[in-house]
Design a protein around this motif. Structure first.
Motif, PDB file in Angstrom:
ATOM      1  N   ARG A 104       0.837  -1.216   0.000  1.00 37.46           N
ATOM      2  CA  ARG A 104       0.000   0.000   0.000  1.00 37.46           C
ATOM      3  C   ARG A 104       0.867   1.259   0.000  1.00 37.46           C
ATOM      4  N   TRP A 105       1.981   1.213   0.736  1.00 33.94           N
ATOM      5  CA  TRP A 105       2.879   2.371   0.783  1.00 33.94           C
ATOM      6  C   TRP A 105       3.453   2.675  -0.595  1.00 33.94           C
ATOM      7  N   ILE A 106       3.905   1.650  -1.293  1.00 30.72           N
ATOM      8  CA  ILE A 106       4.455   1.856  -2.631  1.00 30.72           C
ATOM      9  C   ILE A 106       3.373   2.356  -3.582  1.00 30.72           C
ATOM     10  N   ALA A 107       2.157   1.806  -3.474  1.00 35.98           N
ATOM     11  CA  ALA A 107       1.070   2.196  -4.378  1.00 35.98           C
ATOM     12  C   ALA A 107       0.643   3.644  -4.175  1.00 35.98           C
ATOM     13  N   VAL A 108       0.690   4.119  -2.929  1.00 38.87           N
ATOM     14  CA  VAL A 108       0.224   5.479  -2.642  1.00 38.87           C
ATOM     15  C   VAL A 108       1.336   6.508  -2.815  1.00 38.87           C
ATOM     16  N   VAL A 109       2.527   6.198  -2.321  1.00 36.83           N
ATOM     17  CA  VAL A 109       3.624   7.160  -2.361  1.00 36.83           C
ATOM     18  C   VAL A 109       4.290   7.197  -3.731  1.00 36.83           C
ATOM     19  N   PHE A 110       4.365   6.057  -4.408  1.00 40.86           N
ATOM     20  CA  PHE A 110       4.974   5.988  -5.745  1.00 40.86           C
ATOM     21  C   PHE A 110       3.977   5.416  -6.748  1.00 40.86           C
ATOM     22  N   THR A 191       4.869   2.519   7.418  1.00 35.27           N
ATOM     23  CA  THR A 191       4.265   2.569   6.080  1.00 35.27           C
ATOM     24  C   THR A 191       2.906   3.263   6.090  1.00 35.27           C
ATOM     25  N   TYR A 192       2.041   2.906   7.050  1.00 33.66           N
ATOM     26  CA  TYR A 192       0.705   3.499   7.049  1.00 33.66           C
ATOM     27  C   TYR A 192       0.718   4.972   7.469  1.00 33.66           C
ATOM     28  N   LEU A 193       1.672   5.374   8.293  1.00 29.38           N
ATOM     29  CA  LEU A 193       1.768   6.795   8.617  1.00 29.38           C
ATOM     30  C   LEU A 193       2.210   7.601   7.399  1.00 29.38           C
ATOM     31  N   LYS A 194       3.098   7.042   6.585  1.00 29.17           N
ATOM     32  CA  LYS A 194       3.475   7.715   5.339  1.00 29.17           C
ATOM     33  C   LYS A 194       2.284   7.766   4.379  1.00 29.17           C
ATOM     34  N   VAL A 195       1.519   6.687   4.320  1.00 29.89           N
ATOM     35  CA  VAL A 195       0.312   6.677   3.491  1.00 29.89           C
ATOM     36  C   VAL A 195      -0.673   7.732   3.986  1.00 29.89           C
ATOM     37  N   LYS A 197      -0.004  10.538   5.582  1.00 31.62           N
ATOM     38  CA  LYS A 197       0.469  11.875   5.230  1.00 31.62           C
ATOM     39  C   LYS A 197       0.143  12.219   3.776  1.00 31.62           C
ATOM     40  N   VAL A 198       0.365  11.266   2.885  1.00 30.98           N
ATOM     41  CA  VAL A 198       0.046  11.508   1.469  1.00 30.98           C
ATOM     42  C   VAL A 198      -1.460  11.686   1.286  1.00 30.98           C
ATOM     43  N   ALA A 199      -2.254  10.875   1.984  1.00 39.87           N
ATOM     44  CA  ALA A 199      -3.712  10.993   1.859  1.00 39.87           C
ATOM     45  C   ALA A 199      -4.194  12.347   2.377  1.00 39.87           C
ATOM     46  N   ARG A 200      -3.648  12.816   3.483  1.00 45.71           N
ATOM     47  CA  ARG A 200      -4.032  14.135   4.013  1.00 45.71           C
ATOM     48  C   ARG A 200      -3.625  15.247   3.058  1.00 45.71           C
ATOM     49  N   PHE A 201      -2.459  15.117   2.424  1.00 45.51           N
ATOM     50  CA  PHE A 201      -2.006  16.124   1.469  1.00 45.51           C
ATOM     51  C   PHE A 201      -2.969  16.216   0.292  1.00 45.51           C
ATOM     52  N   HIS A 202      -3.376  15.063  -0.245  1.00 47.47           N
ATOM     53  CA  HIS A 202      -4.316  15.064  -1.374  1.00 47.47           C
ATOM     54  C   HIS A 202      -5.684  15.571  -0.947  1.00 47.47           C
ATOM     55  N   LYS A 242      -9.434   3.905   8.091  1.00 48.32           N
ATOM     56  CA  LYS A 242      -8.811   2.711   7.512  1.00 48.32           C
ATOM     57  C   LYS A 242      -7.481   2.400   8.176  1.00 48.32           C
ATOM     58  N   ILE A 243      -6.629   3.412   8.318  1.00 41.98           N
ATOM     59  CA  ILE A 243      -5.313   3.184   8.902  1.00 41.98           C
ATOM     60  C   ILE A 243      -5.436   2.804  10.371  1.00 41.98           C
ATOM     61  N   SER A 244      -6.365   3.418  11.083  1.00 43.77           N
ATOM     62  CA  SER A 244      -6.598   3.045  12.484  1.00 43.77           C
ATOM     63  C   SER A 244      -7.066   1.601  12.592  1.00 43.77           C
ATOM     64  N   THR A 245      -7.843   1.148  11.627  1.00 45.55           N
ATOM     65  CA  THR A 245      -8.322  -0.239  11.635  1.00 45.55           C
ATOM     66  C   THR A 245      -7.177  -1.211  11.412  1.00 45.55           C
TER      67      THR A 245
END
Length: 336
Positions: A104-110, A191-195, A197-202, A242-245
């Protein structure tokens, strides 16, 4: 059996039923939908489902037997084999969750380089590592006779009945949980915290565009404006939920058992026998939660389940109409 043991026995039965049905449903969806099979996360989900199913049919029923009979199910050799499977499957499932978080990290960040960074052969390499990691710890524990029936958990699991090898067993236990539970937890958090951050940015970018559009559209109806603002709020909450779950279910189900195993290494600290069974039930409940957390609540799996149900209902309706038509034909009198 006292009241608490009866409740725990019923809980184990419920976990077995839910885990068996949900994981089988995930497996059916994987076999039915070719699009799921083509996706790299499908391999990680398949491995996780495989581990959960084996744990459900091999370890959970024997824990129920041990809880009801208050005795070791089977002989020592049989219990060692079951304990080997329990150590291997629990380790493999934790590492599979870590692999899903990396995907998921690779799919969202890259997103533009995802298909080059995470191919099927890369997923096969990651799964090969999870299997080698799991088998190595299980083999070491079994070869040193550190696997057997543990009364505190009513299960065939890591156990050291010999006082002479207590120190090596303590070192192995700490090392084992550090490189399974703790390693997987760190990977999930990073990984999910990086995901997140990207989700909040978008989400912020989308919110800015939405607010600019609402300002320009001065004649927009207030109800439409309100729906847009509510959608902004839901979008922000969706990523957090989702990330909390993902992280929350991992900690809730595995942390009590791991902490109990570490506390158990100190003989001076008493542990309630009922708590040992409760912590074990929590680890088993993860096998029942995983199909919903990682698969069945996703749109693709929901659509696949709907297609399967519609196909079965259509086939049954066609069979029923065919039988009724045959009955009408057979009821027509024949003239000689």
């Amino acid at each position: 059996m006292d009241t608490v043991e009866v409740i725990l026995s019923v809980l184990v039965v419920v976990i077995i039923i839910v885990s068996l049905l949900s994981n089988v449903l995930v497996l059916i969806c994987f076999l039915y939908n070719p699009e799921i099979r083509k996706q790299v996360p499908g391999l990680f989900n398949l491995n996780l489902t495989f581990c959960n199913l084996l744990l459900t049919v091999s370890n959970m029923p024997l824990t129920l037997v041990g809880l009801v009979s208050k005795a070791q199910p089977g002989g020592d050799g049989f219990c060692q084999t079951v304990g080997f499977m329990e150590t291997f499957l629990s380790t493999n499932s934790m590492l599979s969750m870590a692999a899903l978080s990396i995907d998921r990290w690779i799919a969202v960040v890259f997103p533009l380089r995802y298909h080059s960074k995470m191919r099927h052969k890369d997923a096969a390499f990651v799964l090969g590592y999870t299997w080698a990691h799991s088998i190595s710890f299980s083999t070491v524990a079994t070869s040193l006779s550190w696997v057997g029936y543990h009364r505190l958990y009513a299960s065939c699991t890591l156990s050291n009945p010999r006082a002479s090898s207590r120190t090596p067993f303590v070192i192995f236990t700490v090392f084992f949980h550090s490189f399974t539970f703790l390693l997987s937890f760190i990977v999930l958090c990073v990984t999910y915290l990086k995901v997140f951050k990207v989700a909040r940015f978008h989400c912020k970018r989308i919110d800015v565009i939405t607010m600019q559009t609402l300002v320009l559209l001065v004649d927009i109806h207030p109800s439409v404006r309100q729906r847009c603002l509510e959608e902004q709020k839901r979008r922000r909450q969706r990523a957090t939920r989702k990330i909390s779950t993902f992280i929350g279910t991992f900690m809730l189900c595995f942390a009590p058992y791991v902490i109990t195993r570490i506390v158990e290494l100190f003989p001076a600290v008493p542990i309630n026998p009922h708590w040992g069974i409760v912590s074990k039930c929590l680890t088993y409940s993860k096998a029942a939660c995983d199909p919903f957390v990682y698969s069945l609540l996703r749109h693709q799996y929901k659509k696949t389940c709907t297609d399967i149900v519609n196909r079965l209902l259509k086939r049954s309706s066609l069979n029923a109409s065919g039988d009724s038509q045959d009955n009408r034909v057979n009821s027509i009198p024949t003239t000689e």
